[in-house]
Design a protein around this motif. Structure first.
Motif, short mmCIF file in Angstrom:
data_model
loop_
_atom_site.label_atom_id
_atom_site.label_comp_id
_atom_site.label_asym_id
_atom_site.label_seq_id
_atom_site.Cartn_x
_atom_site.Cartn_y
_atom_site.Cartn_z
N THR A 22 0.81 -1.22 0.00
CA THR A 22 0.00 0.00 0.00
C THR A 22 0.84 1.27 0.00
N TYR A 75 4.54 -0.64 3.75
CA TYR A 75 3.21 -0.86 4.32
C TYR A 75 2.48 -1.88 3.46
N ASP A 120 -0.82 -2.34 7.20
CA ASP A 120 -1.65 -1.16 6.93
C ASP A 120 -3.11 -1.53 7.15
N SER A 141 -5.70 0.39 7.00
CA SER A 141 -6.66 1.31 6.40
C SER A 141 -7.71 0.58 5.56
#
Length: 128
Positions: free
Chosen positions: A39, A53, A98, A100
C-alpha cells in the motif's frame, strides 16, 4: 499554482513499491504473501530505511502471518530489489501492516447496516 517537486526518497520509494509489487506477484512462493498488497513505501531522506506498508485481502486476522511471511522472505526481497534498482546502498526493509483497508471495509459494513435499517423503518412504495 504551487508545483511540488518530488525528492529522491519519494522517487526511489515509488520504484521500490513498483518492483516489490511485481516481485510478489511473480516471484515469491510463500503462500502467506499470495494475497498481499503493497500500500505504500516511505524511505528515509538518506535512503537507508524503507518502511513498507502491506495489507492482505484476509484482513487483520492474518496480520501476524503476513508480516512473518515478509520477514522470512526479506533476504530474497532485498537481493531482488538491489538487482532491479541498482542503488549504491540497499535500504533496511521494515514491514508494517496497513489497517486502512480493514477500517474502510468496517465503515462500508456500518453504512450498509444503516441503509438496511433505514429501509426497514421507512419503506418506500411504488404507489406514490
Amino acid at each position: 499554482m504551487v508545483t511540488r517537486s518530488f525528492n529522491r526518497a519519494e522517487r526511489v520509494g515509488g520504484q521500490v513499491q513498483k518492483v516489490l509489487a511485481n516481485l510478489i506477484r511473480r516471484g515469491v512462493s510463500d503462500p502467506r504473501l499470495a494475497q498481499a498488497t503493497i500500500t505504500g513505501v516511505t524511505l528515509s531522506r538518506d535512503l537507508r530505511i524503507a518502511k513498507i506498508y502491506v495489507a492482505a485481502h484476509g484482513g487483520a486476522s492474518g496480520e501476524q502471518a503476513l508480516l512473518a511471511g515478509f520477514e522470512s522472505a526479506k533476504g530474497f526481497i532485498k537481493r531482488e530489489l538491489a538487482r532491479e534498482l541498482g542503488l549504491r546502498y540497499m535500504p533496511e526493509l521494515r514491514f508494517f501492516y496497513d489497517a486502512s483497508f480493514d477500517y474502510g471495509a468496517h465503515i462500508n459494513r456500518v453504512l450498509k447496516s444503516i441503509k438496511i435499517n433505514d429501509e426497514k423503518n421507512n419503506p418506500t412504495t411504488d404507489d406514490q
